[in-house]
Design a protein around this motif. Structure first.
Motif, PDB file in Angstrom:
ATOM      1  N   VAL A  52      48.974  46.605  48.378  1.00 51.58           N
ATOM      2  CA  VAL A  52      49.659  47.292  47.292  1.00 51.58           C
ATOM      3  C   VAL A  52      48.848  48.493  46.827  1.00 51.58           C
ATOM      4  CG1 VAL A  52      50.800  45.198  46.473  1.00 51.58           C
ATOM      5  CG2 VAL A  52      48.578  45.834  45.511  1.00 51.58           C
ATOM      6  N   VAL A  53      49.542  49.422  46.183  1.00 50.08           N
ATOM      7  CA  VAL A  53      48.898  50.516  45.450  1.00 50.08           C
ATOM      8  C   VAL A  53      48.708  50.030  44.023  1.00 50.08           C
ATOM      9  CG1 VAL A  53      49.163  52.883  44.597  1.00 50.08           C
ATOM     10  CG2 VAL A  53      49.919  52.282  46.919  1.00 50.08           C
ATOM     11  N   ILE A  54      47.526  50.272  43.456  1.00 50.82           N
ATOM     12  CA  ILE A  54      47.259  49.807  42.092  1.00 50.82           C
ATOM     13  C   ILE A  54      47.184  51.002  41.132  1.00 50.82           C
ATOM     14  CG2 ILE A  54      46.172  47.620  42.681  1.00 50.82           C
ATOM     15  CD1 ILE A  54      43.450  48.951  42.425  1.00 50.82           C
ATOM     16  N   GLY A  55      47.933  50.884  40.036  1.00 53.17           N
ATOM     17  CA  GLY A  55      47.924  51.902  39.003  1.00 53.17           C
ATOM     18  C   GLY A  55      46.791  51.684  38.020  1.00 53.17           C
ATOM     19  N   ARG A  56      46.691  52.557  37.020  1.00 51.75           N
ATOM     20  CA  ARG A  56      45.543  52.504  36.113  1.00 51.75           C
ATOM     21  C   ARG A  56      45.607  51.341  35.131  1.00 51.75           C
ATOM     22  NH1 ARG A  56      46.262  57.362  31.694  1.00 51.75           N
ATOM     23  NH2 ARG A  56      48.442  56.953  31.110  1.00 51.75           N
ATOM     24  N   GLY A  57      46.700  50.597  35.138  1.00 47.87           N
ATOM     25  CA  GLY A  57      46.801  49.432  34.263  1.00 47.87           C
ATOM     26  C   GLY A  57      46.158  48.181  34.824  1.00 47.87           C
ATOM     27  N   VAL A  58      45.642  48.260  36.064  1.00 48.02           N
ATOM     28  CA  VAL A  58      45.078  47.076  36.701  1.00 48.02           C
ATOM     29  C   VAL A  58      43.808  47.426  37.465  1.00 48.02           C
ATOM     30  CG1 VAL A  58      47.311  45.900  36.924  1.00 48.02           C
ATOM     31  CG2 VAL A  58      46.487  47.366  38.781  1.00 48.02           C
ATOM     32  N   ALA A  59      43.076  46.380  37.807  1.00 47.19           N
ATOM     33  CA  ALA A  59      41.934  46.495  38.716  1.00 47.19           C
ATOM     34  C   ALA A  59      42.110  45.467  39.822  1.00 47.19           C
ATOM     35  CB  ALA A  59      40.625  46.255  37.979  1.00 47.19           C
ATOM     36  N   ALA A  60      41.610  45.783  41.024  1.00 43.61           N
ATOM     37  CA  ALA A  60      41.637  44.845  42.144  1.00 43.61           C
ATOM     38  C   ALA A  60      40.255  44.218  42.295  1.00 43.61           C
ATOM     39  CB  ALA A  60      42.038  45.570  43.429  1.00 43.61           C
ATOM     40  N   ILE A  61      40.226  42.913  42.512  1.00 47.32           N
ATOM     41  CA  ILE A  61      38.971  42.171  42.637  1.00 47.32           C
ATOM     42  C   ILE A  61      39.023  41.360  43.920  1.00 47.32           C
ATOM     43  CG2 ILE A  61      37.545  40.338  41.631  1.00 47.32           C
ATOM     44  CD1 ILE A  61      38.595  41.189  38.884  1.00 47.32           C
ATOM     45  N   LYS A  62      37.985  41.486  44.730  1.00 49.28           N
ATOM     46  CA  LYS A  62      37.905  40.708  45.964  1.00 49.28           C
ATOM     47  C   LYS A  62      37.130  39.426  45.661  1.00 49.28           C
ATOM     48  CE  LYS A  62      38.512  44.495  49.194  1.00 49.28           C
ATOM     49  NZ  LYS A  62      39.881  44.073  49.489  1.00 49.28           N
ATOM     50  N   GLY A  63      37.856  38.422  45.198  1.00 49.04           N
ATOM     51  CA  GLY A  63      37.228  37.171  44.809  1.00 49.04           C
ATOM     52  C   GLY A  63      37.923  35.978  45.420  1.00 49.04           C
ATOM     53  N   ASN A  64      37.214  34.859  45.447  1.00 48.89           N
ATOM     54  CA  ASN A  64      37.785  33.639  46.008  1.00 48.89           C
ATOM     55  C   ASN A  64      38.588  32.881  44.952  1.00 48.89           C
ATOM     56  OD1 ASN A  64      35.858  32.448  44.370  1.00 48.89           O
ATOM     57  ND2 ASN A  64      34.486  31.894  46.065  1.00 48.89           N
ATOM     58  N   GLU A  65      39.070  31.697  45.327  1.00 46.39           N
ATOM     59  CA  GLU A  65      39.909  30.910  44.420  1.00 46.39           C
ATOM     60  C   GLU A  65      39.133  30.496  43.166  1.00 46.39           C
ATOM     61  OE1 GLU A  65      43.519  29.265  43.256  1.00 46.39           O
ATOM     62  OE2 GLU A  65      43.126  30.393  45.105  1.00 46.39           O
ATOM     63  N   PHE A  66      37.845  30.231  43.318  1.00 45.30           N
ATOM     64  CA  PHE A  66      37.031  29.870  42.159  1.00 45.30           C
ATOM     65  C   PHE A  66      36.990  31.019  41.153  1.00 45.30           C
ATOM     66  CE2 PHE A  66      32.983  30.046  39.932  1.00 45.30           C
ATOM     67  CZ  PHE A  66      32.901  28.776  39.371  1.00 45.30           C
ATOM     68  N   ILE A  67      36.803  32.227  41.643  1.00 52.35           N
ATOM     69  CA  ILE A  67      36.768  33.400  40.759  1.00 52.35           C
ATOM     70  C   ILE A  67      38.129  33.585  40.086  1.00 52.35           C
ATOM     71  CG2 ILE A  67      36.505  35.909  40.672  1.00 52.35           C
ATOM     72  CD1 ILE A  67      33.867  34.477  41.027  1.00 52.35           C
ATOM     73  N   PHE A  68      39.197  33.388  40.858  1.00 50.77           N
ATOM     74  CA  PHE A  68      40.544  33.517  40.300  1.00 50.77           C
ATOM     75  C   PHE A  68      40.754  32.553  39.138  1.00 50.77           C
ATOM     76  CE2 PHE A  68      44.974  31.892  40.454  1.00 50.77           C
ATOM     77  CZ  PHE A  68      45.633  33.044  40.047  1.00 50.77           C
ATOM     78  N   GLN A  69      40.394  31.302  39.336  1.00 54.74           N
ATOM     79  CA  GLN A  69      40.575  30.309  38.273  1.00 54.74           C
ATOM     80  C   GLN A  69      39.646  30.586  37.091  1.00 54.74           C
ATOM     81  OE1 GLN A  69      43.001  28.192  38.354  1.00 54.74           O
ATOM     82  NE2 GLN A  69      43.623  28.372  40.505  1.00 54.74           N
ATOM     83  N   ASN A  70      38.448  31.041  37.384  1.00 52.60           N
ATOM     84  CA  ASN A  70      37.495  31.363  36.314  1.00 52.60           C
ATOM     85  C   ASN A  70      38.013  32.514  35.454  1.00 52.60           C
ATOM     86  OD1 ASN A  70      35.140  31.337  34.784  1.00 52.60           O
ATOM     87  ND2 ASN A  70      33.787  31.279  36.564  1.00 52.60           N
ATOM     88  N   LEU A  71      38.591  33.519  36.089  1.00 50.16           N
ATOM     89  CA  LEU A  71      39.159  34.637  35.347  1.00 50.16           C
ATOM     90  C   LEU A  71      40.362  34.184  34.508  1.00 50.16           C
ATOM     91  CD1 LEU A  71      38.918  37.404  38.095  1.00 50.16           C
ATOM     92  CD2 LEU A  71      37.699  37.381  35.914  1.00 50.16           C
ATOM     93  N   GLY A  72      41.129  33.247  35.044  1.00 49.89           N
ATOM     94  CA  GLY A  72      42.235  32.695  34.259  1.00 49.89           C
ATOM     95  C   GLY A  72      41.739  31.985  33.019  1.00 49.89           C
ATOM     96  N   LYS A  73      40.657  31.243  33.136  1.00 52.73           N
ATOM     97  CA  LYS A  73      40.072  30.560  31.981  1.00 52.73           C
ATOM     98  C   LYS A  73      39.552  31.564  30.961  1.00 52.73           C
ATOM     99  CE  LYS A  73      36.462  27.309  30.594  1.00 52.73           C
ATOM    100  NZ  LYS A  73      35.776  28.225  29.656  1.00 52.73           N
ATOM    101  N   MET A  74      38.941  32.638  31.454  1.00 51.19           N
ATOM    102  CA  MET A  74      38.435  33.671  30.540  1.00 51.19           C
ATOM    103  C   MET A  74      39.572  34.278  29.724  1.00 51.19           C
ATOM    104  SD  MET A  74      35.710  35.410  33.173  1.00 51.19           S
ATOM    105  CE  MET A  74      35.223  36.772  32.139  1.00 51.19           C
ATOM    106  N   LYS A  75      40.725  34.470  30.363  1.00 46.16           N
ATOM    107  CA  LYS A  75      41.885  35.002  29.649  1.00 46.16           C
ATOM    108  C   LYS A  75      42.337  34.033  28.564  1.00 46.16           C
ATOM    109  CE  LYS A  75      45.889  36.919  28.648  1.00 46.16           C
ATOM    110  NZ  LYS A  75      46.034  38.136  27.840  1.00 46.16           N
ATOM    111  N   SER A  76      42.470  32.748  28.925  1.00 42.68           N
ATOM    112  CA  SER A  76      42.953  31.769  27.952  1.00 42.68           C
ATOM    113  C   SER A  76      41.947  31.556  26.825  1.00 42.68           C
ATOM    114  CB  SER A  76      43.265  30.436  28.640  1.00 42.68           C
ATOM    115  OG  SER A  76      42.098  29.860  29.196  1.00 42.68           O
TER     116      SER A  76
END
Length: 370
Positions: A96-120
């Motif tokens: 995908v092309v990413i606009g300025r409203g987002v960032a792309a992160i090359k992370g594994n499933e652990f990082i994905f879940q950790n970022l979800g926890k940080m949001k909550s």
């Protein structure tokens, strides 16, 4: 217990987790928006991800395309929203092309879940800037502190939560399917396109249905005698309009003859069928019935023909002038009403299962991460 280990762990792991800066663990690419004149609705162009609106249930879904390539994310990259709302996280199943409203992160499933926890946990809100429009920048993301275990433990945790997410997604699909089925039945079990009988009908009924306007059949009741302040104590429910109708309880003399009554939210276009005597909390709740209409059938009829929301305005005036088709046969009314009542019960049960799974995941995130 040390705060460097989670409360729940897989067997065989006892090492303390280490604090790291997110930018030292993963590659982060900040988005850059294409020029608006390059936006398209052509699926053959490049999928554009601009923010939260392009993510649903933890995944990117195509909504806008572009012919201009600025910054890109690859399939399986994590997408983090960096502008209001800050911190929403999803995965992309596409390049995908990413606009300025987002960032792309090359992370594994652990990082994905950790970022979800940080949001909550509200982590990003503390670091967002702007009094009227929240945003985080590249430094905020790279400097974010996360706690991580060894890679083997990361993989086990990631795999566990991925399976849980798959289960949640399965229940979400079941819920969505039930809602779509109900929407289809509402269309097919009421006459349309000038017909005087519905496309789908219970056997044994052949009479034409009648066409009227709601103002010709609806009866309204004064709300003033039934207004009440809600509290935690009381014998009778106090009802408001919206998706969460029961706001508390009250004592006194309620609206007693509730059996075939429907409550209509004038501002929210919501419907509620009370199950016991009740009070209401505001004048925005309209108390409705109709002569010779069975309660569940009236509820279903209102669902079928109620107007679309037009913002915070009085919708009952619109509803009154809405035309409807209905059957006078009480046996047919009861069959139709009972059919949709059972469908609503199934939807509510599926929603309860889904909510329970999401609550379980939320609790496990707190106990299996630091």
């Amino acid at each position: 217990m040390s705060n460097k280990v989670p409360r729940i762990r897989f067997n065989g792991y006892s090492d303390a987790w280490e604090e790291r800066k997110l930018g030292d663990e993963v590659l982060i690419v900040m988005g850059q928006s294409p020029n608006s004149e390059n936006y398209t609705d052509n699926p053959n162009d490049h999928i554009l991800v601009q923010g939260n609106a392009d993510m649903k249930n933890g995944h990117v879904f195509p909504r806008v395309w572009t012919t201009q390539v600025t910054k890109q994310a690859e399939k399986n990259d994590l997408i983090l929203s960096v502008r209001a709302p800050v911190g929403d996280i999803g995965k992309t199943d596409y390049d995908v092309v990413i606009g300025r409203g987002v960032a792309a992160i090359k992370g594994n499933e652990f990082i994905f879940q950790n970022l979800g926890k940080m949001k909550s946990d509200g982590y990003w809100t503390r670091y967002s800037t702007g009094s009227t429009f929240e945003s985080i920048n590249s430094s905020d993301i790279k400097e974010a502190i996360i706690s991580i275990p060894r890679i083997e433990e990361q993989q086990k945790i990631g795999s566990f939560f991925k399976q849980l997410d798959n289960t949640i997604a399965l229940h979400q699909r079941k819920l969505d399917l039930l809602k779509e089925q109900k929407k289809g039945y509402l269309q097919k079990m009421f006459p349309k396109n000038g017909a005087k009988v519905p496309e789908l009908r219970f056997t044994g009924f052949a009479d034409d249905w009648e066409e009227r306007k709601f103002k010709d059949i609806l009866k309204t009741y004064s709300f003033r005698s039934y207004l009440a302040n809600a509290s935690d104590n009381g014998k009778y429910e106090v009802i408001q309009q919206g998706d969460n109708p029961i706001v508390g309880y009250s004592d006194g003399i309620p609206f007693m003859n509730y059996k075939d009554i429907i409550l209509f939210g004038d501002h929210t276009v919501s419907l509620y069928k009370p199950h016991s005597p009740f009070f209401i909390s505001t004048d925005g709740v309209k108390i409705l019935s109709a002569d010779n209409f069975e309660g569940n059938y009236l509820y279903t009829t209102l669902e079928r023909y109620k107007p679309d929301s037009q913002g915070y305005k009085r919708h009952f005036t619109i509803l009154k002038n809405q035309e409807l088709w209905f059957t006078r046969n009480m046996e047919e009314q009861q069959k139709v009403g009972s059919f949709f009542k059972q469908l609503d019960n199934n939807i509510a049960l599926q929603q309860k299962k889904l909510s329970l799974l999401k609550d379980q995941k939320k609790g496990l995130l707190q106990k299996m991460f630091i």
